[in-house]
Design a protein around this motif. Structure first.
Motif, short mmCIF file in Angstrom:
data_model
loop_
_atom_site.label_atom_id
_atom_site.label_comp_id
_atom_site.label_asym_id
_atom_site.label_seq_id
_atom_site.Cartn_x
_atom_site.Cartn_y
_atom_site.Cartn_z
N GLU A 157 0.87 -1.17 0.00
CA GLU A 157 0.00 0.00 0.00
C GLU A 157 0.92 1.23 0.00
O GLU A 157 1.99 1.19 0.64
CB GLU A 157 -0.86 0.02 1.25
N ARG B 168 -1.80 -9.40 3.69
CA ARG B 168 -3.08 -9.95 3.27
C ARG B 168 -2.95 -10.63 1.92
O ARG B 168 -2.00 -10.41 1.19
CB ARG B 168 -4.14 -8.84 3.23
N LEU C 43 -3.59 -11.59 -1.84
CA LEU C 43 -3.89 -10.84 -3.07
C LEU C 43 -4.87 -11.60 -3.97
O LEU C 43 -5.61 -10.97 -4.74
CB LEU C 43 -2.56 -10.58 -3.80
N CYS D 218 -8.29 -10.34 -5.54
CA CYS D 218 -8.43 -8.87 -5.49
C CYS D 218 -8.20 -8.29 -6.89
O CYS D 218 -7.49 -8.87 -7.70
CB CYS D 218 -7.42 -8.26 -4.52
N ASP D 219 -8.79 -7.13 -7.15
CA ASP D 219 -8.56 -6.44 -8.43
C ASP D 219 -7.35 -5.52 -8.28
O ASP D 219 -7.31 -4.70 -7.34
CB ASP D 219 -9.78 -5.60 -8.81
N VAL E 281 -3.94 -2.39 -5.30
CA VAL E 281 -5.18 -3.13 -5.10
C VAL E 281 -6.32 -2.12 -5.09
O VAL E 281 -6.37 -1.23 -4.24
CB VAL E 281 -5.13 -3.92 -3.77
N LYS F 48 -9.71 -3.19 -5.54
CA LYS F 48 -10.92 -3.78 -4.96
C LYS F 48 -10.55 -5.08 -4.26
O LYS F 48 -9.91 -5.95 -4.86
CB LYS F 48 -11.93 -4.05 -6.08
N VAL F 49 -10.92 -5.16 -3.01
CA VAL F 49 -10.61 -6.37 -2.25
C VAL F 49 -11.71 -7.39 -2.53
O VAL F 49 -12.90 -7.08 -2.44
CB VAL F 49 -10.54 -6.07 -0.73
N VAL G 143 -7.33 -17.02 3.38
CA VAL G 143 -7.75 -15.63 3.65
C VAL G 143 -8.20 -15.51 5.11
O VAL G 143 -7.76 -14.64 5.86
CB VAL G 143 -8.89 -15.19 2.70
N VAL H 72 -0.65 -2.46 5.13
CA VAL H 72 -1.03 -3.62 4.35
C VAL H 72 -0.04 -3.92 3.23
O VAL H 72 0.35 -3.06 2.47
CB VAL H 72 -2.46 -3.44 3.77
N TRP I 247 0.32 -6.91 0.28
CA TRP I 247 -0.48 -7.97 -0.37
C TRP I 247 0.45 -9.01 -0.97
O TRP I 247 1.42 -8.68 -1.63
CB TRP I 247 -1.35 -7.37 -1.46
#
Lengths: 396, 276
Positions: free
Chosen positions: A179, A205, A207, A210-211, A217, A219-220, A232, A308, A310
């Protein structure tokens, strides 16, 4: 004693193990969950009052270096690095250590970032495998790529530490996405703390599902496969309940090396990342605790529940098994190597709660839980466990 | 609050006087920092921006040159450097030079960065001393500040590199010269001028085994004159990378004169250390 008696005795003993395992495990997790709730609540309240602008603009914000080891990552290395270079942090250096890749990892970096070979000073305070060269682009002064002989991830990280010029460094896996303000958030507890914070970890987290757009990222989402979905939930439980709780109790034994900040001098004093375990991140945390206790140093480790990072998780059972085998082996190696900490009063909560918990619950967890799937129904069928107790146990 | 404060015009900076003279060091720092941002905003609009009586009151000028640059709070000292660098007051430059010797590395860093304006060319010597600072960020900033001075700054850098007797100091400067991308500039100067210190710099770098960047720049250069001059001066050096480059020229160079020269140098059985 005939075989029936032996069987019943064994079953009884195993049931005791199972019951104690679940009582200890669930008990500690319940405690951690409650502590974590407090920790996350306090953290969120502080966030509302303390923006990141102060850290971003302050002249006293310590410079930091992201160290990214890479081995045969030709497909993702250039895009991954481009994303890392956009990290929002004042005075950031990025060191990529190519650990003797046999593919085009180094060449792709040279081409993508127009790097040229340079001969820089290398003073190995931590012994490492031989280096092959340094690559820089004077127009991107905060990027340094180092090529070295293959020696494994810990060795590559040690090269990065030797070349690191900042008081703090952040380890980051090359397949991770950060992030933009993750490093600022991770550095905040270090800057705010009056005690030497030797390690600061954040949340990793998954990936998958996710988009991602422009290395971010947007959209989660949840992945499609069951194997990934389980992970997850597992990651969320592990980071939000486990690590946040251990942090508040002062019993941190694991900080994910995929994304964590360390104090360089303290790490060098412990000898850097050791090569004798396969989970070098956990080993380093334990070494730092031992070093602090033996040298009467006051240190702090911090876990922040909002930064965060990913990462892709294994999507097939075979890959998951390989990853978990490595983690389990690394856990045992680290616990065995540092067994002096077990029930050692010098280590306080670490020796009396954290270390035994890791050994009994996390270490034996796989075996106990696997056997439990067979033994408990068998014991129920044989009448060793009364049905009411079994129902109560399952409900609990 | 700070974002709102910095958007006021510089002429209203006098309102900050009580804060700048406050007993609390943190308040003084915040006020100095607000003023720094106001100055930076004005400077971005005007190429030859200066702080004179027209845009900064004599009280504020006095406060900066007599008190804030010596403030007990190092944050305030660091942040006052940029404002000092724009002040049209004779005492401002000596104050900045004092900050170059500050005990706090980030104060020295801000002072070095603030001096990166051509009008401070006369301070090149003082900035040159920061090339061997204990903090790498200050060293790097010093090298980059000297580069802003153009030829004179580069000369200062090379002179320091050649004159220092301390091996570690020389290694540090060699590092900064490479990281700052100075070698292509030095090679260009070397090609265009008959006599200069550049050849000595290259000789020193070759002796230190730091020739990767030098040789790759030479190899990618299309300047025939540069390659010929380098061949004549250092073509016989024993550095392995120079030897490899000479052999490659001997094998692949299209220019007959250069290839002949490279071939004769490549054939030398025992190369003379230090060049011809």
């Amino acid at each position: 004693m005939d075989w029936r008696q032996l069987f019943y005795h064994s079953m009884n003993m195993f049931n005791v193990v199972i019951v104690s395992y679940f009582f200890v495990g669930n008990g500690v997790y319940t405690l951690l969950m409650m502590v974590s709730l407090v920790s996350v609540w306090v953290h969120n309240r502080r966030l509302a009052y303390q923006g990141l602008d102060d850290i971003r603009e302050s002249v006293i914000t310590p410079p930091a270096t992201i160290i990214m080891p890479a081995w045969n990552e030709q497909e993702i290395i250039a895009t991954s690095l481009a994303s890392i270079l956009k990290t929002d942090y004042p005075s950031l250096e990025v060191i990529v250590v190519d650990d003797g890749s046999s593919d085009e990892t180094l060449q792709r970096l040279i081409t993508a970032f127009k790097l040229v070979k340079m001969d820089l000073i290398y003073r190995p305070r931590i012994p490492t495998k031989a280096l092959r060269g340094f690559y820089l682009n004077p127009r991107i002064p905060n990027l340094l790529v180092i090529s070295k002989e293959n020696g494994g991830k810990p060795d590559a990280l040690n090269v990065g530490i030797n070349m690191c010029r900042t008081p703090y460094f952040c380890t980051l896996d090359s397949d991770c996405l950060l992030e933009p303000d993750a490093l600022l958030r991770l550095m905040r507890p270090i800057i705010r703390s009056p005690i030497n914070t030797v390690a600061s970890g954040g949340i990793v987290r998954i990936l998958n599902g996710c988009d991602v757009k422009d290395d971010r990222v947007v959209k989660v989402g949840l992945p499609q496969g069951r194997v990934e979905r389980f992970q997850v939930v597992e990651y969320l439980r592990s980071f939000h309940f486990g690590r946040a709780g251990w942090d508040l109790l002062g019993g941190t034994l694991i900080v994910s090396g995929a994304f964590a900040v360390f104090h360089r001098e303290s790490v060098i004093e412990t000898g850097g990342f050791h090569l004798d375990t396969v989970t070098e991140d956990m080993d380093l945390i334990v070494q730092l605790h031992r070093w602090a206790v033996h040298n009467h140093r006051k240190i702090k480790m911090s876990f922040t529940s909002d930064p965060v990072c990913w990462t892709e998780c294994p999507s097939s059972l075979s890959n998951l098994a390989r990853q978990r085998r490595r983690w389990q082996m690394g856990l045992f190696q680290t616990l065995w190597k540092n067994s002096e900490m077990l029930f050692n009063r010098k280590f306080g909560l670490l020796g009396w709660l954290s270390f035994p918990f890791q050994l009994y619950i996390e270490g034996l967890g796989a075996a106990v839980e696997f056997l439990g799937y067979f033994m408990v129904p068998l014991a129920l069928g044989r009448g060793i466990v009364p049905p009411t107790l079994f129902v109560l146990f399952v409900l609990l | 609050m700070k974002s709102a404060a910095v958007s006021f015009p510089l002429k209203q900076a006098d309102e900050l006087l009580p804060l700048l003279a406050a007993l609390n060091g943190r308040l003084r720092f915040q006020a100095v920092d607000i003023l720094r941002e106001m100055v930076e905003r004005e400077a971005a609009r005007e190429a030859e921006f200066q702080l004179d009586r027209q845009n900064l009151s004599p009280e504020l000028t006095e406060l900066f040159v007599t008190k804030l640059c010596f403030d007990e709070n190092p944050d305030a000292r660091a942040r006052s450097a940029l404002t000092l660098s724009y002040l049209l007051d004779l005492r401002a430059t000596p104050a900045l030079v004092t900050l170059l010797e500050d005990s706090q590395w980030f104060v020295r860093l801000h002072a070095v960065r603030s001096l990166a304006k051509r009008k401070f060319l006369s301070q090149a010597d003082a900035i040159g001393k920061r090339l061997t600072d204990s903090q790498w960020m200050v060293r790097e900033a010093a090298a980059r500040t000297l580069m802003v001075f153009g030829r004179a700054g580069l000369d200062q850098l090379t002179r320091h590199f050649l004159e220092t007797q301390d091996r570690y100091s020389r290694e540090q400067v060699a590092d900064e010269m490479q990281r700052a991308g100075l070698l292509p500039t030095l090679l260009a100067q070397y090609a265009s001028e008959p006599k200069g210190d550049e050849v000595e710099v290259f000789r020193q770098l070759s002796g230190m085994g730091k020739t990767s960047y030098l040789v790759s720049t030479l190899a990618s250069s299309s300047d025939k004159n540069l390659r010929k001059k380098f061949l004549l001066d250092l073509g016989a050096h024993s550095d392995p990378q120079i030897r490899t480059w000479v052999r490659q020229l001997a094998a692949r160079e299209t220019d007959l004169e250069l290839r002949t020269l490279a071939t004769s140098l490549a054939r030398q059985a025992s190369p003379e250390k230090g060049g011809t």
